[in-house]
Design a protein around this motif. Sequence first.
Motif, PDB file in Angstrom:
ATOM      1  N   ILE A 195       0.927  -1.296  -0.035  1.00 24.47           N
ATOM      2  CA  ILE A 195       0.047   0.032  -0.038  1.00 24.47           C
ATOM      3  C   ILE A 195       0.904   1.318   0.244  1.00 24.47           C
ATOM      4  CG2 ILE A 195      -1.342   1.389   1.568  1.00 24.47           C
ATOM      5  CD1 ILE A 195      -2.830  -1.406   2.088  1.00 24.47           C
ATOM      6  N   ALA A 196       1.842   1.408   0.782  1.00 24.81           N
ATOM      7  CA  ALA A 196       2.744   2.321   0.895  1.00 24.81           C
ATOM      8  C   ALA A 196       3.788   2.520  -0.623  1.00 24.81           C
ATOM      9  CB  ALA A 196       3.866   2.335   1.870  1.00 24.81           C
ATOM     10  N   ALA A 226       0.987   4.037  -2.956  1.00 25.33           N
ATOM     11  CA  ALA A 226       0.646   5.591  -2.595  1.00 25.33           C
ATOM     12  C   ALA A 226       1.807   6.444  -2.950  1.00 25.33           C
ATOM     13  CB  ALA A 226       0.292   5.820  -1.125  1.00 25.33           C
ATOM     14  N   ALA A 267       3.366  10.476   1.248  1.00 25.90           N
ATOM     15  CA  ALA A 267       2.381   9.693   0.881  1.00 25.90           C
ATOM     16  C   ALA A 267       2.363   8.189   1.401  1.00 25.90           C
ATOM     17  CB  ALA A 267       1.869   9.774  -0.763  1.00 25.90           C
ATOM     18  N   GLY A 268       3.795   7.491   0.988  1.00 29.90           N
ATOM     19  CA  GLY A 268       3.982   6.363   1.534  1.00 29.90           C
ATOM     20  C   GLY A 268       3.781   6.246   2.871  1.00 29.90           C
ATOM     21  N   VAL A 297       2.065   8.120   5.004  1.00 21.36           N
ATOM     22  CA  VAL A 297       0.601   7.977   5.432  1.00 21.36           C
ATOM     23  C   VAL A 297      -0.052   6.737   5.231  1.00 21.36           C
ATOM     24  CG1 VAL A 297      -1.684   9.395   5.168  1.00 21.36           C
ATOM     25  CG2 VAL A 297       0.732  10.714   5.187  1.00 21.36           C
ATOM     26  N   GLY A 298       0.020   6.437   3.857  1.00 20.76           N
ATOM     27  CA  GLY A 298      -0.479   5.110   3.302  1.00 20.76           C
ATOM     28  C   GLY A 298      -0.105   3.890   4.579  1.00 20.76           C
ATOM     29  N   GLY A 299       1.065   3.816   4.906  1.00 23.89           N
ATOM     30  CA  GLY A 299       1.454   2.593   5.706  1.00 23.89           C
ATOM     31  C   GLY A 299       0.744   2.968   7.014  1.00 23.89           C
ATOM     32  N   LEU A 341      -1.991   4.423   7.966  1.00 20.48           N
ATOM     33  CA  LEU A 341      -3.453   4.349   8.049  1.00 20.48           C
ATOM     34  C   LEU A 341      -3.666   2.610   7.734  1.00 20.48           C
ATOM     35  CD1 LEU A 341      -4.516   7.100   5.567  1.00 20.48           C
ATOM     36  CD2 LEU A 341      -4.840   7.030   8.319  1.00 20.48           C
ATOM     37  N   ALA A 342      -3.034   1.864   7.088  1.00 20.33           N
ATOM     38  CA  ALA A 342      -3.049   0.449   6.811  1.00 20.33           C
ATOM     39  C   ALA A 342      -2.714  -0.154   7.985  1.00 20.33           C
ATOM     40  CB  ALA A 342      -2.297   0.048   5.346  1.00 20.33           C
ATOM     41  N   TRP A 397       0.495   2.396  14.195  1.00 20.37           N
ATOM     42  CA  TRP A 397       0.486   3.472  13.017  1.00 20.37           C
ATOM     43  C   TRP A 397       1.903   4.015  12.896  1.00 20.37           C
ATOM     44  CZ3 TRP A 397       2.489   8.288  13.907  1.00 20.37           C
ATOM     45  CH2 TRP A 397       2.597   8.558  15.171  1.00 20.37           C
ATOM     46  N   GLY A 431       6.497   2.751   5.608  1.00 19.39           N
ATOM     47  CA  GLY A 431       5.906   3.378   4.373  1.00 19.39           C
ATOM     48  C   GLY A 431       6.854   4.401   3.865  1.00 19.39           C
TER      49      GLY A 431
END
Length: 272
Positions: A163-164, A167, A188-189, A191-193, A195-196, A208, A215
Amino acid sequence: MTRVESTLLSIALAGVVTLAAYTDVLLVGAVIVITQIMVAAAPTPADASGRPVAAPRFGAAAIAGLIATGVTLYPQVLLGADGTQAGSVGSVESGVFAGLVPAVAAGVIVALVSQMLRKDGRKSLVLTTGYAVTLCVFAALAIGWIGAAQSVGGAPVVAVAAIALAAALLVWLLPFDRVVIGSFAVAAGGVGGALAAPYLDDGSGMTWAFGALAGVGVALFSILGQVMGQSWSSGRRHASGGWGFPGALSLALSAPIVFVASQFVGVSFTLS
């Protein structure tokens, strides 16, 4: 060639690796072998004037990748005979980078033999040998995704990393200043990590903070893979002779980060 094809390939490979991680580690190995073959099929290098140079490289990099994957999936091959001390040295846990050294060593030997068999006067010998050996290392590094799938965190860690990566590379596609977009892509990587990780956590302790740190690392090296892949043959306008190479290189360079992150699942990250 644009960055779109290689970016989509990287995201697709990461997605397939994630699905495979939730199914069977052997399937992860199969996807990684495909990635390693793409790395081995890198464009030919170029000399100082930008002209392509014949460089035997595919066999060496493919051998290195296959050996690394095989040893990672079956580390018991490093064990010695019963009753010998080699067993204690060769005893390794699943997912450890036990295959890196023998894989790269085999790749170097194949690369040197390939150079000996050249019949073109062995022009640019140092350049072509170094090129082949570097590809061997890149191909072998991809086994980090297998190690992560075999770790305590298992498939969820692989999913967070994928996901990271997705993103970061999607943001990297935006047509603005590369330094600015690169900064946003790494963020973005993270944040994606972040959140996931809590959402995908299956009780192994992914927080988190873990997702954010993993991420950011995955994002940085996946972008580096795109940049290196697209400018690999210095001095050539069509630097990425095949879009498969930069796409696979993003996965290969981010693999060690994914593996290292998988070893820190459950560790408490606090800010003081």
